[in-house]
Design a protein around this motif. Structure first.
Motif, PDB file in Angstrom:
ATOM      1  N   THR A 201       0.840  -1.188   0.000  1.00  0.00           N
ATOM      2  CA  THR A 201       0.000   0.000   0.000  1.00  0.00           C
ATOM      3  C   THR A 201       0.879   1.243   0.000  1.00  0.00           C
ATOM      4  OG1 THR A 201      -1.667  -1.169   1.287  1.00  0.00           O
ATOM      5  CG2 THR A 201      -1.813   1.228   1.237  1.00  0.00           C
ATOM      6  N   PRO A 202       0.679   2.190  -0.932  1.00  0.00           N
ATOM      7  CA  PRO A 202       1.441   3.439  -0.897  1.00  0.00           C
ATOM      8  C   PRO A 202       1.269   4.120   0.447  1.00  0.00           C
ATOM      9  CG  PRO A 202       0.251   3.243  -2.967  1.00  0.00           C
ATOM     10  CD  PRO A 202      -0.223   2.127  -2.091  1.00  0.00           C
ATOM     11  N   SER A 203       2.372   4.571   1.033  1.00  0.00           N
ATOM     12  CA  SER A 203       2.318   5.141   2.368  1.00  0.00           C
ATOM     13  C   SER A 203       3.226   6.363   2.454  1.00  0.00           C
ATOM     14  CB  SER A 203       2.741   4.093   3.406  1.00  0.00           C
ATOM     15  OG  SER A 203       4.052   3.618   3.126  1.00  0.00           O
ATOM     16  N   PHE A 204       3.139   7.031   3.619  1.00  0.00           N
ATOM     17  CA  PHE A 204       3.942   8.217   3.861  1.00  0.00           C
ATOM     18  C   PHE A 204       4.815   7.987   5.082  1.00  0.00           C
ATOM     19  CE2 PHE A 204       0.402   9.665   1.412  1.00  0.00           C
ATOM     20  CZ  PHE A 204       0.898  10.683   0.624  1.00  0.00           C
ATOM     21  N   THR A 205       6.044   8.430   5.022  1.00  0.00           N
ATOM     22  CA  THR A 205       6.954   8.362   6.156  1.00  0.00           C
ATOM     23  C   THR A 205       7.281   9.773   6.594  1.00  0.00           C
ATOM     24  OG1 THR A 205       7.920   6.254   5.492  1.00  0.00           O
ATOM     25  CG2 THR A 205       9.225   7.641   6.949  1.00  0.00           C
ATOM     26  N   GLN A 206       7.041  10.072   7.872  1.00  0.00           N
ATOM     27  CA  GLN A 206       7.297  11.409   8.383  1.00  0.00           C
ATOM     28  C   GLN A 206       8.757  11.523   8.782  1.00  0.00           C
ATOM     29  OE1 GLN A 206       4.617  12.597  11.439  1.00  0.00           O
ATOM     30  NE2 GLN A 206       5.538  14.600  11.735  1.00  0.00           N
ATOM     31  N   THR A 207       9.444  12.498   8.203  1.00  0.00           N
ATOM     32  CA  THR A 207      10.849  12.686   8.511  1.00  0.00           C
ATOM     33  C   THR A 207      11.011  13.208   9.924  1.00  0.00           C
ATOM     34  OG1 THR A 207      10.785  14.922   7.586  1.00  0.00           O
ATOM     35  CG2 THR A 207      11.450  13.143   6.115  1.00  0.00           C
ATOM     36  N   ASN A 290      18.950  26.014  -0.209  1.00  0.00           N
ATOM     37  CA  ASN A 290      19.255  27.326   0.363  1.00  0.00           C
ATOM     38  C   ASN A 290      19.728  28.284  -0.732  1.00  0.00           C
ATOM     39  OD1 ASN A 290      21.903  26.631  -0.182  1.00  0.00           O
ATOM     40  ND2 ASN A 290      22.433  26.190   1.953  1.00  0.00           N
ATOM     41  N   VAL A 291      20.247  29.435  -0.321  1.00  0.00           N
ATOM     42  CA  VAL A 291      20.626  30.466  -1.291  1.00  0.00           C
ATOM     43  C   VAL A 291      21.716  29.991  -2.246  1.00  0.00           C
ATOM     44  CG1 VAL A 291      19.906  32.394   0.144  1.00  0.00           C
ATOM     45  CG2 VAL A 291      22.205  31.463   0.413  1.00  0.00           C
ATOM     46  N   ALA A 292      22.506  29.013  -1.813  1.00  0.00           N
ATOM     47  CA  ALA A 292      23.566  28.490  -2.680  1.00  0.00           C
ATOM     48  C   ALA A 292      23.109  27.256  -3.462  1.00  0.00           C
ATOM     49  CB  ALA A 292      24.801  28.153  -1.851  1.00  0.00           C
ATOM     50  N   GLY A 293      21.875  26.807  -3.223  1.00  0.00           N
ATOM     51  CA  GLY A 293      21.375  25.612  -3.901  1.00  0.00           C
ATOM     52  C   GLY A 293      21.595  24.330  -3.132  1.00  0.00           C
ATOM     53  N   ASN A 294      22.188  24.421  -1.931  1.00  0.00           N
ATOM     54  CA  ASN A 294      22.460  23.221  -1.146  1.00  0.00           C
ATOM     55  C   ASN A 294      21.201  22.753  -0.403  1.00  0.00           C
ATOM     56  OD1 ASN A 294      25.292  23.219  -1.779  1.00  0.00           O
ATOM     57  ND2 ASN A 294      25.549  24.888  -0.302  1.00  0.00           N
ATOM     58  N   PHE A 295      21.121  21.445  -0.155  1.00  0.00           N
ATOM     59  CA  PHE A 295      19.980  20.884   0.565  1.00  0.00           C
ATOM     60  C   PHE A 295      20.440  19.742   1.456  1.00  0.00           C
ATOM     61  CE2 PHE A 295      20.370  17.896  -2.893  1.00  0.00           C
ATOM     62  CZ  PHE A 295      20.037  16.673  -2.317  1.00  0.00           C
ATOM     63  N   SER A 296      19.598  19.387   2.414  1.00  0.00           N
ATOM     64  CA  SER A 296      19.839  18.232   3.266  1.00  0.00           C
ATOM     65  C   SER A 296      18.503  17.633   3.652  1.00  0.00           C
ATOM     66  CB  SER A 296      20.608  18.621   4.531  1.00  0.00           C
ATOM     67  OG  SER A 296      20.831  17.485   5.363  1.00  0.00           O
ATOM     68  N   ALA A 297      18.370  16.318   3.516  1.00  0.00           N
ATOM     69  CA  ALA A 297      17.144  15.593   3.873  1.00  0.00           C
ATOM     70  C   ALA A 297      17.488  14.577   4.949  1.00  0.00           C
ATOM     71  CB  ALA A 297      16.563  14.906   2.647  1.00  0.00           C
ATOM     72  N   GLU A 298      16.729  14.578   6.039  1.00  0.00           N
ATOM     73  CA  GLU A 298      16.993  13.707   7.180  1.00  0.00           C
ATOM     74  C   GLU A 298      15.955  12.600   7.273  1.00  0.00           C
ATOM     75  OE1 GLU A 298      19.641  14.312   9.064  1.00  0.00           O
ATOM     76  OE2 GLU A 298      20.168  16.247   8.152  1.00  0.00           O
ATOM     77  N   GLY A 299      16.254  11.603   8.113  1.00  0.00           N
ATOM     78  CA  GLY A 299      15.306  10.551   8.447  1.00  0.00           C
ATOM     79  C   GLY A 299      14.944   9.641   7.307  1.00  0.00           C
ATOM     80  N   LEU A 300      15.900   9.318   6.431  1.00  0.00           N
ATOM     81  CA  LEU A 300      15.621   8.493   5.260  1.00  0.00           C
ATOM     82  C   LEU A 300      15.946   7.030   5.540  1.00  0.00           C
ATOM     83  CD1 LEU A 300      17.080  10.786   2.460  1.00  0.00           C
ATOM     84  CD2 LEU A 300      14.766  10.764   3.423  1.00  0.00           C
ATOM     85  N   LEU A 301      15.012   6.158   5.169  1.00  0.00           N
ATOM     86  CA  LEU A 301      15.227   4.720   5.290  1.00  0.00           C
ATOM     87  C   LEU A 301      16.105   4.221   4.154  1.00  0.00           C
ATOM     88  CD1 LEU A 301      11.545   3.777   6.096  1.00  0.00           C
ATOM     89  CD2 LEU A 301      13.460   3.492   7.667  1.00  0.00           C
ATOM     90  N   PRO A 302      16.760   3.076   4.329  1.00  0.00           N
ATOM     91  CA  PRO A 302      17.514   2.508   3.213  1.00  0.00           C
ATOM     92  C   PRO A 302      16.607   2.238   2.023  1.00  0.00           C
ATOM     93  CG  PRO A 302      18.138   1.450   5.278  1.00  0.00           C
ATOM     94  CD  PRO A 302      16.949   2.316   5.579  1.00  0.00           C
ATOM     95  N   GLY A 303      17.129   2.495   0.826  1.00  0.00           N
ATOM     96  CA  GLY A 303      16.357   2.251  -0.375  1.00  0.00           C
ATOM     97  C   GLY A 303      16.742   3.184  -1.497  1.00  0.00           C
ATOM     98  N   LYS A 304      16.053   3.044  -2.629  1.00  0.00           N
ATOM     99  CA  LYS A 304      16.266   3.899  -3.790  1.00  0.00           C
ATOM    100  C   LYS A 304      15.262   5.032  -3.767  1.00  0.00           C
ATOM    101  CE  LYS A 304      17.374   2.219  -7.804  1.00  0.00           C
ATOM    102  NZ  LYS A 304      18.600   3.002  -8.108  1.00  0.00           N
ATOM    103  N   TYR A 305      15.729   6.254  -4.034  1.00  0.00           N
ATOM    104  CA  TYR A 305      14.892   7.439  -3.977  1.00  0.00           C
ATOM    105  C   TYR A 305      14.861   8.146  -5.328  1.00  0.00           C
ATOM    106  CZ  TYR A 305      14.647   7.061   1.100  1.00  0.00           C
ATOM    107  OH  TYR A 305      14.401   6.624   2.374  1.00  0.00           O
ATOM    108  N   THR A 306      13.701   8.691  -5.644  1.00  0.00           N
ATOM    109  CA  THR A 306      13.570   9.573  -6.797  1.00  0.00           C
ATOM    110  C   THR A 306      13.061  10.923  -6.311  1.00  0.00           C
ATOM    111  OG1 THR A 306      11.291   8.917  -7.266  1.00  0.00           O
ATOM    112  CG2 THR A 306      13.040   7.647  -8.330  1.00  0.00           C
TER     113      THR A 306
END
Length: 552
Positions: A201-207, A290-306
């Motif tokens: 079932t498609p689901s959502f994971t809260q970071t 951010n202003v320089a184009g940098n980003f950071s994403a936290e709380g990610l499970l192992p796997g392939k992301y798009t």
């Protein structure tokens, strides 16, 4: 997800009558007068005071609209006044009580026409059941604000072949003690689960929160081994406790959002979806550079992301098929490249001399959507404002078949009365969408749009017996010779009443079917042409004779 890919699955179709008589009578309506909805609230055969009864529109409307309500008096009677014509859900507000034997949940559907006073919309309430327990982690500590799901243990009554164990009928979160309490439950058999589902079932994971694998009561991971909880009127099932395993380790991904020349792009908003086979799991948060184009994403499970981009109006950019893998550690140096996508530009041709229609058209937008290769993953979309001359340009699209349509910018009332008749590319009608090559800039598109304020209202009269349990009537309006329609089917209430307005004038084919029951040999449906005129309400009376229905 873009509304243009929403899917509706109509299963188990049964047509119960082959003899249906249809008579139509037309009359002009000027000022629209309001009506009322009234009834009685009873508990244990006694009228109940102080119950708030509210109404909401059955169709999507303005989120800013406030509708009337009423509180039941000492005898349990209520009366909601100043109700405009339309279809509504009428709901009693005591959440601890339920409406037994109501297939539509707590609400009852009511269609009201101009000046009509609908009576006897009564509710007999019984105290609902309760399921409560505690969620703890592997060390016995309470898990706070942990989502808890309730699923049915038995087949869906409207589709006995399907056991809806993957679809939650109630969601609650635990308090600061790890305790949850689900109340106001109808009598039935249920199972309780918490944690991230892995059943497809498609689901959502809260970071930013601990992630646990799915566990059913009593501490099993196989839904087939989960204990069934029997709920009866006023019952309370206590100590339905679940112990979770160790929290799944999560990681971070960081990098930069750049253009096709490698220059950082500030303020780019995008979402992440984790692929499990060919289905997505969406992260319940969006990431911004951010202003320089940098980003950071936290709380990610192992796997392939798009990556999918949160598009703004008139954008030209789209992600260049960016994917990254998280295995067992944080990753850095992820590059999300935004490139110029394909576009579709043209003009809207409004088939109306109504000056108001031209003003309303400017409040809408044109949306384009290209479906991805998977039925579950996010496709590519873009949207465009509409110029004073009706021009539009939808950019940021990937290669594929693009579906182009009108869309509101705020609420569904904006688009009322508009209907896209056809899409043309270089004078050729595109019934299945516009084929778009990689980076192609398609021009010369014409969106032919009709507009009007015709209306239809009527009643389906049932003869020789009631409908089978769980059955409902569906009324549809389509243009002759077409198999589908962008017109939302008017809902039929318990009295057989239906109504719809904001329809472009013209000739339509009206059909009546019965759905929601196990399929038997299918009988021909009832079809009749009806002429709708702008500013005129056409009244229709339909007789459905169940005596002619074939026996299962």
């Amino acid at each position: 997800m873009n509304t243009s890919i929403a899917r509706a699955c109509f299963t188990l179709l049964l047509i119960l009558a082959s003899s249906i008589a249809l008579q139509a009578q037309t009359q002009s309506k000027t000022a629209k007068s309001t009506g009322s909805i009234s009834g009685k609230i009873t508990i244990k055969n006694k009228g109940t005071a102080g119950v708030l009864v509210s109404i909401r529109r059955a169709e999507m409307g303005s989120p800013f609209e406030t509708l009337a309500g009423a509180v039941s008096d000492q005898e349990g009677n209520y009366r909601i006044t100043n109700v405009g014509p339309g279809s509504y859900d009428v709901t009693p507000g005591n959440l601890a009580y339920v409406v037994p034997d109501n297939n539509t949940g707590r609400s009852r559907p009511v269609t009201i026409v101009e000046g009509e006073n609908v009576e006897n919309i009564n509710f007999t309430l019984v105290r609902g059941g309760v399921i409560t327990g505690k969620i703890t982690d592997a060390d016995g500590r309470p898990v706070i604000q942990q989502p808890v799901r309730l699923v049915r243990a038995d087949p869906d009554p409207r589709n006995p072949q399907v056991v809806r164990t993957s679809i939650a009928i109630s969601n609650q979160v635990t308090d600061d003690r790890g305790i949850y309490r689900i109340f106001g439950l109808s009598a039935g058999r249920y199972k309780v689960a918490t944690g991230r589902a892995e059943d497809g079932t498609p689901s959502f994971t809260q970071t930013g929160r601990s992630v646990y694998k799915e566990v059913f009561y009593p501490d099993v991971t196989d839904v087939a081994k989960a204990t069934v909880i029997e709920v009866t009127e006023g019952s309370e099932a206590t100590n339905i406790d679940i112990t979770l395993g160790r929290a799944t380790e999560t990681f971070s991904a960081s990098g930069k959002v750049v253009d096709d020349k490698g220059v950082g792009i500030p303020g780019a908003r995008f979402g992440l979806q984790r692929l499990i086979g060919d289905r997505p799991e969406y992260m319940n948060a969006f990431v911004s550079s951010n202003v320089a184009g940098n980003f950071s994403a936290e709380g990610l499970l192992p796997g392939k992301y798009t990556v999918f981009l949160m598009t703004e109006s008139n954008t030209e950019l789209r992600p260049d098929n960016t994917t990254f893998d998280i295995i067992d550690s944080d990753i850095t140096g992820v590059t999300i490249r935004l490139v110029k996508g394909g576009s579709i530009s043209g003009i809207i041709v409004l088939e109306s001399e109504n000056k108001q229609a031209f003003a309303k058209l400017a409040q809408l937008q044109v949306v384009g959507y290209v479906q991805s290769g998977s039925a579950y993953t996010m496709g590519m979309s873009g949207r465009s404002t509409i110029g004073a001359d009706g021009s539009f340009r939808v950019g940021g699209l990937s290669a594929g078949t693009a579906i182009v349509n009108l869309s509101p910018t705020m609420d569904m009332n904006q688009i009322k009365g508009f209907l896209v008749s056809r899409i043309e590319r270089d004078g050729v009608v595109q019934p299945k969408g516009i084929e778009l090559k990689e980076g192609e800039q398609v021009t010369g598109v014409r969106m032919i749009v009709s507009y009007g304020n015709a209306a239809i209202q009527g009643v389906v009269n049932i003869q020789n017996g009631p409908l089978p349990p769980n059955a409902r009537i569906v009324v549809r309006l389509v243009k002759p010779g077409e198999n589908s329609s962008q017109l939302r089917p008017p809902r039929v209430d318990e009295r057989g009443r239906f109504a719809a307005d904001g329809i472009p004038p013209g000739t339509y084919e009206i059909s009546v079917n019965v759905v929601g029951v196990p399929q038997t040999p299918r009988l021909p449906g009832a079809k009749q042409l009806v002429d709708l005129q702008d500013g005129i309400t056409t009244e229709v009376s339909i007789t459905l004779d169940l005596a002619t229905a074939a026996k299962p």
